[in-house]
Design an enzyme around this catalytic site. Structure first.
Site, short mmCIF file in Angstrom:
data_model
loop_
_atom_site.label_atom_id
_atom_site.label_comp_id
_atom_site.label_asym_id
_atom_site.label_seq_id
_atom_site.Cartn_x
_atom_site.Cartn_y
_atom_site.Cartn_z
N THR A 11 3.35 11.25 -1.23
CA THR A 11 2.68 12.28 -2.04
C THR A 11 2.18 11.66 -3.34
OG1 THR A 11 4.08 14.01 -1.11
CG2 THR A 11 3.07 14.48 -3.25
N SER A 30 -1.49 10.70 -6.06
CA SER A 30 -2.89 10.28 -6.03
C SER A 30 -3.07 8.99 -5.21
CB SER A 30 -3.41 10.10 -7.45
OG SER A 30 -2.60 9.21 -8.17
N GLY A 63 3.53 6.08 -2.96
CA GLY A 63 3.38 5.51 -4.29
C GLY A 63 4.72 5.51 -5.03
N ASP A 73 6.37 5.86 -9.40
CA ASP A 73 6.09 5.99 -10.83
C ASP A 73 6.47 4.72 -11.58
OD1 ASP A 73 5.15 8.75 -10.79
OD2 ASP A 73 7.17 9.15 -10.05
N LYS A 130 10.63 7.73 -8.43
CA LYS A 130 9.60 8.55 -7.82
C LYS A 130 9.84 10.01 -8.22
CE LYS A 130 8.53 7.96 -3.62
NZ LYS A 130 7.17 8.29 -4.12
N GLY A 131 8.86 10.83 -7.92
CA GLY A 131 9.03 12.26 -8.19
C GLY A 131 8.16 12.79 -9.31
N GLY A 185 5.29 13.64 -9.00
CA GLY A 185 4.59 14.77 -8.38
C GLY A 185 5.54 15.85 -7.89
N GLU A 215 10.36 13.23 0.00
CA GLU A 215 10.01 11.81 0.10
C GLU A 215 11.24 10.99 0.51
OE1 GLU A 215 6.45 11.76 -3.24
OE2 GLU A 215 8.45 11.19 -3.84
#
Ligand code: 5RP
Length: 222
Positions: free
Chosen positions: A32, A34, A86, A88, A98-99, A101, A107
């Protein structure tokens, strides 16, 4: 190159990797965000080669379906050869935060089923020590204040993500001010807090391969 161009370059590299390494008829795990969106767009070019995808969020499910890629329920799937997503932040051990989003729990679930995790990121995501990016923690709503107090005891400053509800109906606390020198230990410690669904550290299940977009091209790290 702009950040968007770097994302597109790593997404294309991941689509090429999947086309090369994964047998035809496989099911692909899809992340999830961009960068993952760029991957979905690149994957669509080879969509007939795959049986379908498992999505890590409702947003990803919609984008996959928009391309005509069948989306399967994870409960009906036993083997996912590769999960592409992806991050962060990602460190030298391929541990990730991550997270950003808000999709961290799904995920982590899809990544747990997958044989290999391919992380796709532009160069800005690569760090020596994680923690500058606030660590997302998904929390059952009634436990928000209690979990926030527990996170403060770790030296972090939890901030409720305003106006955001996860796909699972929960809230996110973004924890600022951590310097994550023991990613596995911190991941386990936060996951043990009552009321936490999961946290955005992917250290117990790090990436197997990082495709990093840089001005000198896409670099691979294992
Ligand atoms: C979403 C995620 C994303 O992978 C992460 O936030 C990176 O997103 P982007 O590719 O938009 O920078 O973990 O929950």
């Amino acid at each position: 190159m702009t950040q968007d161009e770097l994302k597109q370059a790593v997404a294309q590299a991941a689509a090429d990797y999947v086309a090369r390494e994964v047998p035809a008829g496989s099911i692909i795990g899809v992340g999830t965000g961009s960068t993952a969106n760029c991957f979905i767009d690149a994957l669509a070019a080879h969509k007939d080669r795959y049986a379908g995808a498992v999505a890590s969020s409702e947003a990803t499910r919609k984008r996959l379906e928009g391309h005509g890629i069948p989306v399967l329920d994870l409960n009906d799937v036993t083997h996912i050869p590769v999960y592409v997503d992806g991050a962060d932040e990602i460190d030298g051990g391929l541990n990730m935060i991550k997270g950003g989003g808000g999709a961290l729990t799904r995920e982590k679930i899809v990544a747990a089923v997958a044989e290999r995790f391919v992380c796709i990121a532009d160069g800005s995501k690569r760090v020596e020590v994680m923690g500058r990016f606030p660590l997302p923690v998904e929390v059952i709503p009634m436990a928000r204040a209690q979990v926030a107090r527990e996170l403060e005891k770790l030296g972090g400053k939890p901030v409720l993500r305003a106006g955001f509800v996860t796909d699972n109906g929960n809230v996110i606390l973004d924890v600022h001010g951590l310097r994550i020198t023991d990613p596995k230990g911190l991941e386990a410690r936060i996951n043990q807090m009552v009321g936490v669904v999961t946290n955005g550290l992917f250290a117990m299940r790090p990436a197997n391969l990082l495709l990093l977009g840089t001005a000198d091209g896409v670099k691979s790290f294992i």
